[in-house]
Design a protein around this motif. Structure first.
Motif: not given
Length: 586
Positions: A23-29, A390-395, A529-539
């Protein structure tokens, strides 16, 4: 259908694991433009249509219909085994008519639970329900546990909704306090169901339209003070009335409160989450982590409205056969609730709502015990901790939140075409985003399951104190000799009891207990979780472990030396995270 639309349909209704990139947030225009093309395909096929069972808009369009069908299929797969259990329990109950001894007396209604409903409620009614049900403290503490959304503390500056003579108030409270003094001291609470008088009535079912006072006693207990019927002779009952009269008054209030809880929760949980999720589907890329999170929290969501219409509101279904207000009236009541305050998103935030109603941090003495808040706050805090991680791992900053065009589009969509009420107009900070997501998780769990699901059969719909209707008109004078005559009859026809129990136990979810569908696994899903990151899985792991620990605390609760648990003469376990679902049910 274009290949792009086909891919969108699969991803909306099938399983997506985040791809190799996660999962990703938009990476630029440039990335925003690429993702925007897929979002536009979704917007073209996932449309806003008319409400199905009252309340806000409901999905339409080819993608909207496909998502509804997928949710219904998932719901049916899950509930089919439960339906078998319901049928088995119903058959066993129907063959036990002699056990019930005709239900000629109030106490005989307890026989309905002896050796019955073992498949759908394996642990039986909540401890205390079959022994302490006539206690005034039982009645009042339900307002702070399994039915905590209709009561509020009256501000000191309020005008009293109705008067109770000073000598009676003094007798009830065992003190020299008047009603006005209770108000001035911040000790007076109120619940108001008078609006129910205006809606169309079913045949041969009856109800008052009660409002009631509760108060904090000098000993610190939360107790009932008076109940007014607001129909017919508009009698006012108090605990100093004869036992049969006062017992019937509590039952009349429970009838109104039962109807309110079942209609209110549709507007306050299902419909708020529904419209927020619709706006998200039309604005968030399926690659967005918040899309993935909401997809998890809204499991089976769009199945609820058509099921509610066919199961609750259609002619001859649950409301028409069990409740004093018709299915059409109940559906319109839900819509009125939604559009007149109940559907407001931010106003329903956990502590915001409780503060507004004076139940926490109120202008008066603190409630000595508040079972709903005590249980829900533990879960709410754990959900909020997950959301923050979860949110702080992406923002990494508030500026990153402000710069995400998709979540800003979500807010604009919710406040624009979706016509959501009180949804954030924009997301300025990590905290604001955490607040909104925590609230959605709160609505699908700690609000919904406190008034519905297993809670109904374990306490909120237990007889003899909680019928869905009266079976005789509201008395025009005090002095009744039999409370049982107002309760559902065993015969004439016998199906009255069976229909009531079958409809109630259909809401129970015994097979969810100790499974990955339980609240403990709210965030622990391979799909998520399979598309998430380590911080989210730990949380997610931390949340699950916290819920297991809290479940052990709930299951270990017993009555204290005074015969109480959390200040109540019953043990309330509806929010046990290993037994309640992680998402909305019907």
């Amino acid at each position: 259908m274009t290949s792009s639309a086909s891919a969108t349909l699969f991803l909306l209704c099938g399983t997506w694991f985040g791809g190799a990139w996660g999962y990703t947030i938009p990476q630029g225009p440039a990335d925003a433009v690429r993702r925007g093309a897929a979002i536009n395909t979704t917007r073209a096929g996932f449309l806003y249509g008319p409400a199905v069972a009252g309340g806000p808009l409901y999905p339409s369009g080819i993608l909207g219909q496909a998502k509804i069908a997928a949710d219904i299929e998932n719901e049916q797969l899950e509930t089919t085994p439960n339906t078998v259990l319901v049928a088995e329990d119903k058959a066993r109950a129907s063959s036990s008519a002699e056990q019930y001894q005709g239900l000629d007396t109030f106490e005989e209604y307890l026989l309905l639970y002896q050796g019955q409903w073992a498949k759908t409620l394996p642990k039986g009614p909540a401890p205390g329900v079959l022994t302490n049900y006539t206690q005034d403290l039982f009645f009042s503490m339900e307002r702070l546990a399994n039915s905590a959304f209709s009561v509020r503390r009256l501000p000191r500056s309020s005008e009293l909704p109705f008067q109770v003579e000073y000598p009676i108030v003094s007798m009830v409270t065992g003190s020299s306090l008047s009603l006005q003094k209770l108000l001035q001291d911040g000790r007076l609470f109120y619940a108001d169901h008078r609006a129910q008088a205006a809606w169309p009535k079913t045949t041969n079912k009856f109800a008052a339209a009660c409002d009631a006072y509760f108060y904090i006693s000098k000993r610190g207990q939360f107790l009932p003070l008076a109940i007014r019927t607001n129909v017919g002779s508009n009698l006012i009952y108090t605990p100093v009335d004869e036992h049969a009269d006062w017992t019937l008054a509590k039952i009349m209030f429970n009838v109104n409160d039962f109807f309110f809880a079942q209609t209110w929760h549709l507007a306050a949980t299902h419909e708020i989450v529904q419209i927020a999720w619709m706006a998200a589907i039309r604005t968030l890329s399926i690659e967005h982590p918040i899309y993935a999170l909401l997809d998890r929290l809204t499991y089976q969501l769009f199945a609820i409205q058509p099921l509610a219409q066919s199961f609750l509101f259609d002619n001859g279904t649950a409301f028409d056969t069990l409740f004093p207000i018709t299915g059409t009236g109940a559906r319109n009541f839900v819509t009125e609730l939604y559009f007149n305050g109940t559907g407001a998103f931010k106003e329903g935030y956990f502590e915001t709502d409780l503060k507004k109603r004076g139940l926490i941090h109120g202008d008066g003495p603190k409630l000595a015990h508040f079972p709903y808040y005590e249980n829900a706050s533990t879960i709410h805090n754990a959900m909020r901790s997950f959301m923050r991680a979860f949110i702080k791992s992406f923002y990494k900053s508030d500026r990153a939140v402000q710069g995400d065009p998709e979540i800003q589009a979500w807010a604009a969509e919710a406040n624009g075409p979706a016509k959501a009420i009180g949804f954030p107009s924009k997301f300025d900070s990590i905290d604001g985003l955490v607040d909104a997501l925590t609230h959605i998780a709160h609505l699908v769990s700690t609000v919904h399951h406190s008034v519905n699901t297993n809670n109904l059969l374990s306490i909120s719909a237990t007889l003899p104190m909680h019928p869905a209707s009266l079976y005789k008109p509201v008395p025009t004078a005090k002095g009744i000799t039999s409370v049982a005559q107002y309760l559902p009859p065993l015969f004439d026809p016998f199906k009255t009891i069976l229909v009531a129990f079958a409809d109630i136990i259909s809401s129970a979810r015994p097979l969810i207990a100790n499974s990955t569908r339980s609240l403990s696994y709210m965030f622990d899903s391979p799909t998520f979780l399979n598309g998430s990151n380590r911080e989210t899985r730990t949380a997610a792991t931390n949340f699950k472990e916290a819920m297991f620990a809290f479940s052990r605390r709930i299951q270990g609760r017993t009555f204290d030396k005074d015969g109480l648990s959390q200040g109540a003469p019953f043990i309330w376990r509806a929010l046990d995270p290993t037994e309640a679902p992680f998402s909305l049910t019907i």
